[in-house]
Design an enzyme around this catalytic site. Structure first.
Site, PDB file in Angstrom:
ATOM      1  N   ASP A  75       6.457   8.406   0.402  1.00  0.00           N
ATOM      2  CA  ASP A  75       6.167   7.322  -0.536  1.00  0.00           C
ATOM      3  C   ASP A  75       7.404   6.427  -0.601  1.00  0.00           C
ATOM      4  OD1 ASP A  75       5.016   5.658  -2.305  1.00  0.00           O
ATOM      5  OD2 ASP A  75       4.859   7.101  -3.951  1.00  0.00           O
ATOM      6  N   ALA A  76       7.421   5.432   0.298  1.00  0.00           N
ATOM      7  CA  ALA A  76       8.641   4.664   0.564  1.00  0.00           C
ATOM      8  C   ALA A  76       8.475   3.179   0.278  1.00  0.00           C
ATOM      9  CB  ALA A  76       9.051   4.859   2.021  1.00  0.00           C
ATOM     10  N   LYS A  77       7.226   2.681   0.250  1.00  0.00           N
ATOM     11  CA  LYS A  77       6.960   1.263  -0.045  1.00  0.00           C
ATOM     12  C   LYS A  77       7.816   0.339   0.818  1.00  0.00           C
ATOM     13  CE  LYS A  77       4.663   2.367  -4.159  1.00  0.00           C
ATOM     14  NZ  LYS A  77       4.829   3.795  -4.330  1.00  0.00           N
ATOM     15  N   ARG A  78       7.923   0.621   2.113  1.00  0.00           N
ATOM     16  CA  ARG A  78       8.718  -0.208   3.001  1.00  0.00           C
ATOM     17  C   ARG A  78       7.910  -1.398   3.513  1.00  0.00           C
ATOM     18  NH1 ARG A  78      12.032   3.105   0.847  1.00  0.00           N
ATOM     19  NH2 ARG A  78      13.613   4.191   2.069  1.00  0.00           N
TER      20      ARG A  78
ATOM     21  N   ASP B  80       9.098  -0.541  -6.603  1.00  0.00           N
ATOM     22  CA  ASP B  80       8.127   0.505  -6.919  1.00  0.00           C
ATOM     23  C   ASP B  80       7.941   0.513  -8.436  1.00  0.00           C
ATOM     24  OD1 ASP B  80       6.621   2.970  -6.921  1.00  0.00           O
ATOM     25  OD2 ASP B  80       7.616   3.530  -5.068  1.00  0.00           O
TER      26      ASP B  80
END
Lengths: 256, 256
Positions: A75-78, B80
């Site tokens: 879960d990195a949201k890159r 996030d």
């Protein structure tokens, strides 16, 4: 059910702080205690990154420890321009061997596609997130077709990938949106955060989000891993995971 | 001028691969050769993350080596939910001591604000990026006020922060947009990628983007650091940096 490994040195039981790698030790015990109820584990990368290089060591050990039949989510949201996204993909799919990564869509097609060039790997694209701020930009309505931004993200990205490569993050806190998103993405899996600490309803998400192949990966992080601060924390986490998993099985029966 | 440290083991001169930490050795020589022309350095975090824990060690050493009077940018594109953004902020502002970080706006206010809670640190928010995919979502027009998404990001985020905390990423490849963005954000600094390898015009960006306090931080990465593959690469990078800096000084004179 997906168990979120948001492992925070300030929140794990105090007795673990004496071990050589407290973050890994906590994760190891949580994985041992919950793996029979979990189909996926989702380490939240920020929690490891905040610890510097040793955090990345703890993350690598955790990933290695997760049973191979269980799906793993970074879960990195890159998301960045093409040559940079390619390196983020390399970081999570090659340097580490995650099955999937969460990706932010703001920069568009060439920022997402590099993650889709790996075999048997998944992109989980942010669509409608579970936080209050999701309303700031995700709900902006396009004057051409009167669709909100998050629907554009879903419709456009489905042109870039098969349903075996692409899932969407769909927050549980907006059950009204889950129904609409299921209409425009009937076959895609949804990763659903926001049940538990953030207040989303599992019943409503199931009612509107399930499809014939299930189609939902509901995440619980704080609601499972921090249910107890005592030496028996893993046993308590196991009980809680069992309870949530049974509730999900019941809802799956009821709504499919 | 900002020098982008997109340091890639596949692109640095071959003779450096024998050193103990090739990434740091390359950065050290580039910093020595360019620091008199640079006001900022911008390591692109993906390049370090792709190397695993040793990449983070190289990054920490690089940050430590940059002269203290030069501004540092973690080009990380993070963002996030609140408790997670807080940990990303901790990673780049406390565990490491960057002056600023690039942040992705898709998740809205509560995903950006945790980065603004640190004294003397800057958020550089993605507004209109330099890549082709920027057109996919950033140009969606809101039916209420006929403004594109990227203008909403700018207008809304300016309510969250002072102009001493908040810059915007404004790609050089869309000079027509630079003029418009300068109208709605007259005092904010812009970080401008896309000059050089991506094809943006420095002249046009200066013409439309400069304000009375300069207001532009123009980045060059590949155009400086990879200008030569030979043992004298640092000297060649220095010459190129001097050339670009002189051109910027000329344009600053001409347009302010």
């Amino acid at each position: 059910m997906c168990v979120g490994l948001d492992t925070d040195l300030d929140k794990i039981p105090r007795h673990l702080l004496d071990s050589e790698d407290p973050v890994f030790e906590f994760n190891r015990q949580i994985i041992d205690a919950t793996h029979e109820y979990a189909v996926a584990y989702k380490p939240n990368i920020a929690f490891y990154e905040a610890l510097g290089p040793r955090g990345w060591e703890s993350l690598a050990k955790t990933l290695e420890y997760i049973p191979k039949n269980i799906f793993t989510i970074a879960d990195a949201k890159r998301g960045d321009i093409g040559n940079t996204s390619k390196l983020y993909a390399k970081a999570f799919f090659e340097t580490m061997d995650f099955d999937s990564i969460t990706v932010a869509p703001y920069m568009g097609e060439d920022s997402v596609k590099p993650f889709l060039e790996f075999d048997n790997k998944w992109v989980i694209l942010l669509a409608h997130t579970s936080n209050v701020g999701s309303a700031d930009f995700q709900l902006i309505i396009d004057e051409r077709d009167h669709r909100p931004l998050y629907e554009h993200v879903i419709i456009k990205s489905r042109e870039w990938a098969t349903t075996d490569q692409l899932m969407f993050v769909v927050g549980a806190t907006r059950a009204d949106k889950v129904e609409r998103i299921r209409e425009i993405a009937p076959e895609n899996f949804f990763l659903v955060p926001g049940v538990g600490a953030q207040g989303g309803s599992l019943e409503e998400v199931s009612k509107y989000g399930l499809n014939s192949e299930c189609g939902l990966l509901v995440n619980s992080s704080r609601g499972i891993i921090y249910v107890s601060q005592h030496e028996n924390f893993a046993k308590e986490a196991s009980k809680e995971a069992a309870k949530i998993q049974q509730e999900m099985a019941r809802l799956l029966d009821q709504y499919t």
